[in-house]
Scaffold this motif. Structure first.
Motif, PDB file in Angstrom:
ATOM      1  N   GLY A 410       0.777  -1.232   0.000  1.00 13.97           N
ATOM      2  CA  GLY A 410       0.000   0.000   0.000  1.00 13.97           C
ATOM      3  C   GLY A 410       0.805   1.276   0.000  1.00 13.97           C
ATOM      4  O   GLY A 410       0.245   2.360  -0.087  1.00 13.97           O
ATOM      5  N   GLY A 411       2.145   1.214   0.120  1.00 14.92           N
ATOM      6  CA  GLY A 411       2.962   2.414   0.144  1.00 14.92           C
ATOM      7  C   GLY A 411       4.341   2.138  -0.420  1.00 14.92           C
ATOM      8  O   GLY A 411       4.777   0.992  -0.505  1.00 14.92           O
ATOM      9  N   LYS A 412       5.038   3.184  -0.800  1.00 14.84           N
ATOM     10  CA  LYS A 412       6.325   3.029  -1.466  1.00 14.84           C
ATOM     11  C   LYS A 412       7.355   2.366  -0.564  1.00 14.84           C
ATOM     12  O   LYS A 412       8.029   1.399  -0.961  1.00 14.84           O
ATOM     13  CB  LYS A 412       6.820   4.393  -1.936  1.00 14.84           C
ATOM     14  N   LEU A 413       7.522   2.848   0.670  1.00 12.69           N
ATOM     15  CA  LEU A 413       8.542   2.318   1.570  1.00 12.69           C
ATOM     16  C   LEU A 413       8.179   0.933   2.073  1.00 12.69           C
ATOM     17  O   LEU A 413       9.019   0.023   2.081  1.00 12.69           O
ATOM     18  CB  LEU A 413       8.749   3.277   2.745  1.00 12.69           C
ATOM     19  N   SER A 414       6.934   0.750   2.490  1.00  8.95           N
ATOM     20  CA  SER A 414       6.520  -0.564   3.000  1.00  8.95           C
ATOM     21  C   SER A 414       6.554  -1.620   1.901  1.00  8.95           C
ATOM     22  O   SER A 414       6.839  -2.791   2.160  1.00  8.95           O
ATOM     23  CB  SER A 414       5.108  -0.473   3.600  1.00  8.95           C
ATOM     24  N   ASN A 415       6.292  -1.218   0.659  1.00  8.00           N
ATOM     25  CA  ASN A 415       6.385  -2.165  -0.455  1.00  8.00           C
ATOM     26  C   ASN A 415       7.840  -2.537  -0.727  1.00  8.00           C
ATOM     27  O   ASN A 415       8.150  -3.689  -1.071  1.00  8.00           O
ATOM     28  CB  ASN A 415       5.753  -1.555  -1.713  1.00  8.00           C
ATOM     29  N   LEU A 416       8.761  -1.582  -0.557  1.00  9.18           N
ATOM     30  CA  LEU A 416      10.187  -1.880  -0.697  1.00  9.18           C
ATOM     31  C   LEU A 416      10.622  -2.901   0.345  1.00  9.18           C
ATOM     32  O   LEU A 416      11.339  -3.858   0.026  1.00  9.18           O
ATOM     33  CB  LEU A 416      11.002  -0.598  -0.566  1.00  9.18           C
ATOM     34  N   PHE A 417      10.198  -2.709   1.591  1.00 10.77           N
ATOM     35  CA  PHE A 417      10.536  -3.669   2.648  1.00 10.77           C
ATOM     36  C   PHE A 417       9.986  -5.057   2.316  1.00 10.77           C
ATOM     37  O   PHE A 417      10.637  -6.075   2.557  1.00 10.77           O
ATOM     38  CB  PHE A 417       9.976  -3.205   3.996  1.00 10.77           C
ATOM     39  N   ARG A 418       8.763  -5.096   1.761  1.00 15.81           N
ATOM     40  CA  ARG A 418       8.149  -6.376   1.382  1.00 15.81           C
ATOM     41  C   ARG A 418       8.995  -7.063   0.319  1.00 15.81           C
ATOM     42  O   ARG A 418       9.271  -8.275   0.396  1.00 15.81           O
ATOM     43  CB  ARG A 418       6.737  -6.119   0.853  1.00 15.81           C
ATOM     44  N   GLN A 419       9.433  -6.306  -0.683  1.00 20.68           N
ATOM     45  CA  GLN A 419      10.243  -6.880  -1.757  1.00 20.68           C
ATOM     46  C   GLN A 419      11.602  -7.360  -1.244  1.00 20.68           C
ATOM     47  O   GLN A 419      12.089  -8.433  -1.644  1.00 20.68           O
ATOM     48  CB  GLN A 419      10.421  -5.845  -2.873  1.00 20.68           C
ATOM     49  N   LEU A 420      12.225  -6.595  -0.381  1.00 22.56           N
ATOM     50  CA  LEU A 420      13.524  -6.992   0.179  1.00 22.56           C
ATOM     51  C   LEU A 420      13.398  -8.260   1.017  1.00 22.56           C
ATOM     52  O   LEU A 420      14.281  -9.121   1.001  1.00 22.56           O
ATOM     53  CB  LEU A 420      14.108  -5.850   1.011  1.00 22.56           C
ATOM     54  N   HIS A 421      12.291  -8.381   1.731  1.00 25.45           N
ATOM     55  CA  HIS A 421      12.065  -9.582   2.533  1.00 25.45           C
ATOM     56  C   HIS A 421      11.910 -10.806   1.635  1.00 25.45           C
ATOM     57  O   HIS A 421      12.508 -11.863   1.893  1.00 25.45           O
ATOM     58  CB  HIS A 421      10.833  -9.397   3.410  1.00 25.45           C
ATOM     59  N   ARG A 422      11.140 -10.694   0.584  1.00 25.76           N
ATOM     60  CA  ARG A 422      10.956 -11.815  -0.340  1.00 25.76           C
ATOM     61  C   ARG A 422      12.274 -12.163  -1.033  1.00 25.76           C
ATOM     62  O   ARG A 422      12.576 -13.340  -1.264  1.00 25.76           O
ATOM     63  CB  ARG A 422       9.880 -11.476  -1.386  1.00 25.76           C
ATOM     64  N   PHE A 423      13.063 -11.133  -1.355  1.00 26.74           N
ATOM     65  CA  PHE A 423      14.341 -11.402  -2.001  1.00 26.74           C
ATOM     66  C   PHE A 423      15.285 -12.151  -1.055  1.00 26.74           C
ATOM     67  O   PHE A 423      15.952 -13.116  -1.466  1.00 26.74           O
ATOM     68  CB  PHE A 423      14.992 -10.093  -2.450  1.00 26.74           C
ATOM     69  N   SER A 424      15.343 -11.730   0.188  1.00 27.38           N
ATOM     70  CA  SER A 424      16.226 -12.405   1.148  1.00 27.38           C
ATOM     71  C   SER A 424      15.789 -13.847   1.375  1.00 27.38           C
ATOM     72  O   SER A 424      16.629 -14.740   1.536  1.00 27.38           O
ATOM     73  CB  SER A 424      16.256 -11.643   2.479  1.00 27.38           C
ATOM     74  N   GLU A 425      14.468 -14.090   1.357  1.00 30.41           N
ATOM     75  CA  GLU A 425      13.971 -15.465   1.471  1.00 30.41           C
ATOM     76  C   GLU A 425      14.426 -16.300   0.268  1.00 30.41           C
ATOM     77  O   GLU A 425      14.894 -17.426   0.425  1.00 30.41           O
ATOM     78  CB  GLU A 425      12.437 -15.467   1.526  1.00 30.41           C
ATOM     79  N   GLY A 426      14.264 -15.734  -0.932  1.00 29.13           N
ATOM     80  CA  GLY A 426      14.618 -16.471  -2.135  1.00 29.13           C
ATOM     81  C   GLY A 426      16.100 -16.762  -2.247  1.00 29.13           C
ATOM     82  O   GLY A 426      16.498 -17.811  -2.771  1.00 29.13           O
ATOM     83  N   MET A 427      16.940 -15.858  -1.751  1.00 21.41           N
ATOM     84  CA  MET A 427      18.387 -16.053  -1.833  1.00 21.41           C
ATOM     85  C   MET A 427      18.834 -17.306  -1.086  1.00 21.41           C
ATOM     86  O   MET A 427      19.868 -17.900  -1.412  1.00 21.41           O
ATOM     87  CB  MET A 427      19.112 -14.831  -1.264  1.00 21.41           C
ATOM     88  N   ARG A 428      18.067 -17.714  -0.101  1.00 21.41           N
ATOM     89  CA  ARG A 428      18.452 -18.867   0.725  1.00 21.41           C
ATOM     90  C   ARG A 428      17.950 -20.191   0.149  1.00 21.41           C
ATOM     91  O   ARG A 428      18.177 -21.248   0.738  1.00 21.41           O
ATOM     92  CB  ARG A 428      17.936 -18.683   2.150  1.00 21.41           C
TER      93      ARG A 428
END
Length: 638
Positions: A410-428
């Motif tokens: 729903g927002g620019k910053l919170s969406n960035l955090f969501r994407q970074l979290h998914r990326f860190s999950e995928g990296m593992r």
């Protein structure tokens, strides 16, 4: 564009279902409001609803028979190279009485049966009946642009364009728990599964032959992809751009043939802008259409669409909508969905289709380009995992931080955090698991936790894993970007993106054509190395560079947002009562016996928390399922 249905009965038990064919045909009226007809004989019934596009005269209605009355065809779709095929048939002495592509397809099938399929350039689902041989041939186009569902058992073969038509035959409604578990991960159900155990979807690029009480299934097309050949460029980057332009030009030109008003969707993104640019060269006063979100500037992209329309000099119409406008259509959308399907962007596509239909009967769209040329966030993310630098390693190492921070779309910053979290999950994860995780809203284990003990007792875990393995099998341990795109062409494109467009456009009797999915374009795209499609600075690289001189520069300096709607806000406000007091109430969930109430309640609490993450998508998936279940299962059994 039309709706088709029919039954091939093998015995007296199967013949009993013939009484439902007229009602099953009527159920498809929104797919074809212009005409309905049904053919009945002793063992076979064929039903057709027509949306007239090419040769709108009565002689082109379906079912269409040849002069001998031996062969019949019902057809949903368009054959764009029908004039070339017609000329070839005429050279062999075939005479035609209409100007329709249906008559061309009928005669081609008479001569070549299933061998005709690879000659077709278009999108289709059809049934071809040989009355003398008592044989039925049903087929679906290469990429699944048009749907075809079926039931095949010892008594009969039933098929239809939509589930609501299949249900009109009075079929068993046992829920496929493996399909439900997959739906709870993806928010859609990939072919060949459906929500019902007895109903299947014909796979894209496949056909079935029904004869002597047996249905046999065959593949006629696969994307010609070779990892070895794909590892190096067959031609230079400049040559590839030129060839891509030529192929797209021809594809769009083929898709401008219509005897009814035609326009184009124009979102302001690269894909629809390219299609509109090409179409505007061949169609005078091209009409283009876009929708905007007046109350949600974060999601509104109409500024870019207007820039493109001005540069191309199209007749542009913007449908500027408020949240209330969007929400007002919710009931119509949920009522039309006859199998759980919870891509929330379907809401926007529905309204765009509804408004466009007031001006045109056919619309071109840019669907398919993201899957061919790497346009999604996950494609850029996957590319970064292939050669991770210090940034990627840091994001992986600080996964605990992204877990803690507030996340939402729903927002620019919170969406960035969501994407970074998914990326860190995928990296593992390994390549295959990473692909599935980034295609999903929930892991398999999290999805299974949503099911009640009774539902899980009816579930075979290996069946759930089998569905997942079917698509992750495209992703080897040393996967490259083209492997990911190939998997998307089999999973995301036909089962999510194309299903969404077909459902929402057909709900409004609008035909949508997709030039990027011309098979010549697709085949070429999969000869290109990944470097032509994406690098660390640019997605859809070759597509953007090939048309850079024709589009406004502003399109090249903007983030990709997708066709989203403010779903999180709706679920927290306008739909709160529907969630709390009806669809996800403790009373209904416990009485229903499918879901675990404590897990549903946990998701609801997260929805209304300061850290919703992607839970709104999971809640939306449950809302769609519950609405569907009450209409198609609960109401039918009460």
């Amino acid at each position: 564009m039309c709706g088709i249905t029919g039954i091939f009965a093998y015995n007296l038990v199967g013949k009993f279902h013939k009484i439902n064919v007229t009602e099953a045909t009527r159920a498809l009226h929104q797919r074809g409001p212009d005409f309905q007809d049904v053919h009945l004989d002793e063992w076979v019934c064929l039903g057709h609803r027509r949306l007239s596009i090419i040769d709108t005269r009565e002689g082109a209605h379906h079912p269409m028979w040849d002069e001998s009355k031996r062969f019949s065809l019902i057809f949903n779709g368009e054959i764009f190279n029908y004039k070339l095929l017609r000329a070839q048939l005429e050279a062999k002495g075939v005479r035609f009485t209409t100007e329709s592509d249906t008559e061309v397809l009928l005669n081609l099938l008479i001569q070549q049966k299933e061998n005709a399929l690879n000659q077709l350039n278009g999108f289709f689902a059809f049934a071809f009946y040989d009355k003398h041989e008592q044989t039925l041939l049903v087929a679906r186009d290469r990429y699944g642009i048009k749907p075809l569902l079926y039931i095949s058992d010892d008594d009969k073969f039933i098929f239809a364009s939509e589930m609501k038509s299949i249900l009109a035959y009075g079929v068993d409604k046992e829920i496929d728990m493996a399909a439900l578990a997959t739906y709870l991960q993806l928010n859609y159900i990939p072919a060949p599964n459906t929500i019902f155990s007895k109903v299947k979807k014909l796979m894209p690029g496949h056909y079935a032959v029904v004869k002597k009480g047996v249905a046999t299934f065959h593949r006629y097309y696969s994307i010609p992809y070779s990892r070895e050949l794909n590892s190096h460029a067959p031609i230079s980057y400049a040559e590839a751009q030129a060839k891509l332009r030529a192929l797209l030009e021809a594809s769009v030109q083929r898709r401008l043939v219509a005897d009814v008003p035609l326009g184009a969707f124009l979102s302001g993104g690269i894909d629809s802008s390219i299609i509109s640019a090409i179409a505007s060269r061949h169609q005078r006063n091209l009409h283009t259409f876009s929708i905007g979100f007046r109350d949600e500037k974060f999601f509104d992209e109409t500024h870019y669409a207007r820039l493109v329309a001005k540069k191309l000099n199209t007749q542009h119409t913007v449908f500027s909508l408020t949240n209330q406008d969007l929400y007002a259509h919710m009931n119509n959308i949920l009522n039309y969905i006859d199998e759980p399907f919870a891509d929330s962007s379907a809401i926007a596509v529905y309204i765009l289709s509804k408004e466009t239909r007031k001006h045109a009967t056919v619309a071109l769209s840019g669907d398919g380009a993201d899957e061919l040329f790497a346009g999604y966030h996950k494609h850029a993310a996957f590319y970064q995992t292939l050669q991770p630098g210090w940034r990627e390693k840091m994001i992986e190492a600080t996964g605990w931080l992204w877990e803690m921070l507030p996340k939402s779309r729903g927002g620019k910053l919170s969406n960035l955090f969501r994407q970074l979290h998914r990326f860190s999950e995928g990296m593992r994860l390994n390549s295959a698991e990473r692909y599935w995780r980034w295609a999903s809203f929930a892991s398999t284990d999290n999805a299974l936790r949503l099911l009640s003990d009774d539902a899980k007792s009816k579930l075979v875990r290996s069946n759930v894993d089998e569905i997942k393995d079917r698509f992750t099998s495209f992703i080897p341990a040393n996967a490259n970007l083209n492997d990911v795109l190939l998997a998307d062409m089999h999973l995301v494109l036909p089962n999510d993106m194309l299903t969404k467009v077909d459902l929402m456009s057909m709900a409004n009797s609008l035909e949508v054509r997709v030039p990027f999915l011309d098979y010549e374009v697709v085949n070429f795209a999969f000869t290109l190395p990944q470097e032509f499609k994406l690098n660390r600075h640019q997605r859809k690289r070759i597509l953007q560079d090939a048309y850079r001189d024709e589009l406004p520069e502003e399109l090249y300096n903007r983030p990709k947002k997708g066709f989203e709607v403010p779903l999180l806000k709706w679920l927290r406000h306008e739909m709160k009562s529907l969630i709390e007091d009806d669809l996800l109430s403790a009373e209904l969930v416990k009485a229903q016996g499918i879901f675990d109430w404590e897990e549903v309640d946990r998701l609801k609490r997260q929805l209304f928390s300061s850290n919703p993450g992607d839970v709104h998508a999971r809640i939306w998936g449950l809302v769609v399922f519950q609405w569907w279940w009450k209409k198609y299962v609960m109401a039918a059994s009460s």
